[in-house]
Design an enzyme around this catalytic site. Structure first.
Site, PDB file in Angstrom:
ATOM      1  N   GLU A  66      -9.691   7.174   4.168  1.00  0.00           N
ATOM      2  CA  GLU A  66      -8.862   6.508   5.155  1.00  0.00           C
ATOM      3  C   GLU A  66      -8.151   7.475   6.094  1.00  0.00           C
ATOM      4  O   GLU A  66      -7.650   8.506   5.675  1.00  0.00           O
ATOM      5  CB  GLU A  66      -7.835   5.616   4.460  1.00  0.00           C
ATOM      6  CG  GLU A  66      -6.983   6.339   3.435  1.00  0.00           C
ATOM      7  CD  GLU A  66      -6.071   5.389   2.684  1.00  0.00           C
ATOM      8  OE1 GLU A  66      -5.365   4.619   3.325  1.00  0.00           O
ATOM      9  OE2 GLU A  66      -6.077   5.436   1.441  1.00  0.00           O
ATOM     10  N   ASP A 119       0.855  -1.175   0.000  1.00  0.00           N
ATOM     11  CA  ASP A 119       0.000   0.000   0.000  1.00  0.00           C
ATOM     12  C   ASP A 119       0.898   1.235   0.000  1.00  0.00           C
ATOM     13  O   ASP A 119       2.120   1.128   0.070  1.00  0.00           O
ATOM     14  CB  ASP A 119      -0.933  -0.015   1.211  1.00  0.00           C
ATOM     15  CG  ASP A 119      -2.235   0.728   0.953  1.00  0.00           C
ATOM     16  OD1 ASP A 119      -2.251   1.619   0.081  1.00  0.00           O
ATOM     17  OD2 ASP A 119      -3.238   0.435   1.636  1.00  0.00           O
TER      18      ASP A 119
END
Length: 847
Positions: free
Chosen positions: A524, A323
């Site tokens: 997020e 990520d």
């Protein structure tokens, strides 16, 4: 062993053999441990001799530099076409809010043009000697959400309420087509987190608290994105999918984004890994490693999970991608160097910003030094090439020549919008319908109110055009419909009257009011909260509902939200209450269900479509019931998992308890900024009518410049540059005042992280609360900053009582934090919190 009697060479050989022996024993033990919990999957995509032969031949011809380039994934804002020609990256991505030419309104042709340029550079061997095609990955998480005009489907939490796997597959297939229209090969979806704490800001990216739904949906969306193996698998109408984030991202302590999951290994599999069982069995070709830790170890560096469990035990033969600079969070690593992650089983570094170049160079050095075994590099590149061959990237024409490339009619195609509309219809959950107020009679006078009523951006949530879903207007959604648009169509068709008024004022008293309200968009990190009370400090939506009820106007509430929240008071102030989740671009789907058909005002409205949605997340009975789950022993929700009324339901929802379970003397910290500016607050520059709200990564006027920077995670800090031309100010505030009296009474302290690159002169920068337009009574920031700590983050603490003595008003604060300066100066700040003192009687000394 008497090592003193051995020659040095013999000693080294002996130690090496013993280490290898210990490693073999350890690996065998890990494999036995994993086999007891993790299954060997019967993956639909089988290895073929032809593919493996082609991969082996390609690998044999590659240099070390070419191999490492396949493992590096930069971002389009931080690389050029010439970089691709020189290095030959195996892949690249666009992050949320990244567009071709940095143009938010880039057309499908613009996207394809960039894809074509980078593809041609990747197969140009003039500089790097490689002709291996690159691939482009994107976060198309609820449709092709980075592209203007794309169909935006409901976020995952709403789809979970629909509980329709066939519909999910159709959504994924439509998304694949829209992605291919822009020349992109690879989608970072589905997210298969099983959320255990609804305070997590990514709760809406989860289909359900129940692993059964998540497992089923994972298989459906992978099949929809990639096609079926042996038939249309990864053909020109399908894309590579990514099951993410492996593993346990939805189960972190406190719902902390990128935090620590302390589940047992059995629970890790039973609860958090079922989406991988479904998605990998269906043939997903990539897995994204998770930011989170498992029992203190970052997954990006966890060899047991990435290699022993995922690859060896479960049998996954695709590649593992990291990520966003996730490797940099592994112990002993940073963004530019992390051999631990590669050795653990990471195959592709996601390396945005400028970290990709030193990461490329350092990884080559680490292989040459033996820190990373060549066998691990070969395994990683084999996996990457295997997926590329399976996807036909060596055989397909270049992006601009592919079947769907540049066909803008597929972006927001009518058939795709019809699927999205159906998804909205089936995801709505009816919590309350006292007096059978719904369905609405469209021949009546209907008032539509609330700030989400005619706001497609708000109803679409995060990951919508921009990363956080902020800074968008209705004009950014051509072809889309707001919830008001949908109601208006039905009412005007039936001959009724409709009025739109965000604040609930009206010209003619309505027969009924539809109030659409809810959470502001977030993504997020930025969506994390510390309890589930809705509008905790600012009950403006509740005030609107009560105002209408007080005028004897029946109220239908449409709640826009990315998670279950404590809204007892709002439910009490509503005759009917509908959870619409984050429905996306097709707001008309709400009207399809809540508006019936009737020929006159006196006639009872007839049902057109009934409510099908059922809660896939249990609904909390208190602000502190954030870890509520159907499988928990002490299960006592307000509305249970699976709850949802229909028009045939006779349930009457009684008056709900509006008293919080915590004592009024107990106060929680007030977070103004953590990762982002926390709702309902906003960051602005200037004051009065000249005030400008920061909605993108940069904001500037003639006096001051503010931009987002990275402290720990992406864009979690702000850098202020005062230009020194005249008084400039940067504030965190809100249109409605906040009462900070209780915080002052409890001797609260304002803490924040500060970073300065050079000493700040005394009285240059002032910091204040609730100050006047010139901030003349602010505190001198230099009194709290250690001038010796340059170019490093330091945490400062300022007692609130010190602000009070400087003249700030405590019970009506519009701006809890203001920085101001008349001089040229610069600072960066992050993590601003008002923390309640554990000892309220402690004497405070102000500087």
């Amino acid at each position: 062993m008497n090592t003193k009697l051995m020659p040095l060479a013999t000693l080294i050989t002996t130690i090496t053999l013993l280490t290898a022996c210990d490693s073999t024993v350890s690996k065998s033990s890990d494999q036995e441990r994993a086999a007891k919990i993790w299954p060997k999957l019967d993956i639909k995509v089988k290895q073929s001799a032809a593919v493996e032969k082609q991969v082996s031949e390609l690998l044999a011809e590659m240099t070390l530099e070419q191999k490492i380039a396949q493992m590096i994934q930069p971002e389009i804002r931080d690389m050029t076409v010439e970089d691709m020609r020189k290095y030959g990256f195996g892949s690249y991505l666009n992050g949320g809010g990244a567009f071709p030419n940095d143009n938010k309104h880039a057309t499908p042709d613009d996207w394809v043009a960039l894809a074509e340029k980078l593809y041609q550079a990747s197969i140009d061997d003039s500089l790097d000697g490689s002709t291996i095609p690159t691939m482009w990955g994107t976060d198309a998480v609820h449709g092709h959400n980075n592209v203007i005009g794309a169909t935006l489907f409901p976020h995952n939490i709403g789809l979970g309420a629909a509980n329709n796997p066939d519909l999910i597959e159709a959504i994924a297939n439509a998304t694949a087509k829209e992605v291919l229209t822009t020349g992109i090969d690879w989608v970072f979806a589905p997210t298969v987190a099983v959320v255990r704490d609804d305070r997590w800001g990514r709760t809406y990216e989860s289909y359900s608290e129940d692993p059964v739904i998540v497992k089923s949906y994972a298989a459906s969306i992978v099949s929809g994105l990639q096609g079926g193996f042996g038939s249309n698998f990864l053909d020109e109408e399908h894309v590579i999918s990514t099951v993410k984030h492996f593993v346990g991202d939805g189960g972190t302590e406190g719902g902390d984004d990128q935090g620590n999951n302390i589940a047992s290994e059995q629970d890790l599999f039973d609860i958090h890994a079922q989406g991988y069982v479904g998605g990998l069995t269906a043939g997903a070709q990539s897995v994204m490693a998770s930011f989170n830790s498992w029992n203190g170890d970052k997954v990006h560096g966890n060899q047991y999970l990435l290699t022993t469990v995922l690859k060896e035990t479960m049998g996954f033969d695709g590649f593992v991608v990291g990520d966003w600079n996730g490797h940099g969070q592994v112990k002993g690593c940073d963004n530019a160097s992390c051999p631990q992650a590669i050795n653990a089983g990471l195959d592709i570094f996601m390396a945005p910003t400028t970290s990709w170049k030193p990461l490329f160079e350092n990884t080559i050095k680490q292989v040459k030094q033996g820190i990373i075994p060549m066998s691990r590099i070969d395994d990683a590149v084999t996996r990457i090439l295997r997926v590329k061959v399976r996807a036909g990237l060596f055989d397909k024409p270049s992006p601009i020549k592919r079947a769907l490339a540049g066909k803008s009619e597929f972006v927001g195609h009518e058939s795709h919008r019809a699927i999205a509309r159906q998804a909205v219809q089936e995801s709505l959950v009816l919590l309350k319908n006292n007096g059978k107020l719904l369905p609405l009679n469209p021949t009546q006078k209907i008032l539509v109110a609330g700030d989400a009523a005619h706001n497609i951006g708000k109803q679409s949530g995060g990951w919508t055009i921009t990363w956080q879903g902020t800074g968008n207007q209705n004009s950014d959604f051509p072809g889309g419909t707001s919830i008001y648009d949908g109601i208006k169509q039905e009412v005007e068709k039936a001959g009724g009257a409709i009025e739109l008024s965000e604040n609930g004022e009206y010209l003619v008293k309505p027969d009924v009011a539809v109030v659409v309200f809810g959470e502001e968009p977030y993504a997020e990190g930025n969506g994390d909260i510390d309890n589930l009370e809705y509008q905790r400090l600012n009950k403006t939506d509740l005030a609107l509902l009560k105002k209408l009820i007080a005028q004897n106007i029946p109220v239908v509430s449409i709640f826009i939200t990315g998670r279950p929240l404590w809204v007892n008071a709002e439910i009490n102030a509503s005759d009917a209450f509908v959870v619409a989740w984050l429905p996306g671009s097709e707001g008309v789907g709400v009207a399809d269900v809540i508006v019936g058909s009737a020929k006159s005002k006196s006639e009872k409205a007839q049902v057109n479509l009934d409510f099908k949605g059922r809660l896939s997340f249990s609904w909390p009975s208190s602000p502190q019931q954030f870890d509520l789950n159907v499988h928990d022993k002490n299960y006592s929700p307000l509305f249970p998992y699976g709850y949802g009324l229909t028009y045939n339901s006779i349930d009457i929802v009684p008056s709900l308890n509006e008293v919080k379970e915590v004592e009024t003397s107990q106060m929680s910290d007030l977070v103004l900024m953590k990762g982002t500016i926390k709702a309902p607050f906003k960051l602005s520059i200037g004051s009065g009518e000249k005030s400008q709200e920061m909605t993108t990564s940069v904001i500037e006027n003639e006096h001051v410049h503010v931009r987002t920077i990275d402290k720990v995670i992406q864009e979690d800090a702000r850098k202020i540059t005062f230009k020194g031309q005249s008084m400039a100010r940067v504030s965190i505030g809100h249109a409605f005042p906040t009462d900070l009296s209780g915080y002052y009474e409890n001797n609260a302290v304002m803490t924040m992280a500060i970073n300065v690159s050079k000493p700040i002169a005394q009285q240059t920068i002032k910091v204040a609360i609730g100050c006047n337009s010139e901030c003349s009574q602010g505190l001198d920031l230099t009194a709290y900053v250690d001038s010796k700590k340059l170019n490093q983050w330091q945490t400062i603490s300022i007692p609130l009582t010190c602000f009070k003595t400087s003249g700030s008003n405590t019970n009506k604060v519009f701006e809890p934090l203001v920085f101001s300066s008349k001089s040229a100066a610069s600072l960066s700040f992050a993590d601003v919190v008002l923390s309640v003192n554990e000892n309220p009687k402690k004497t405070i000394n102000c500087k």
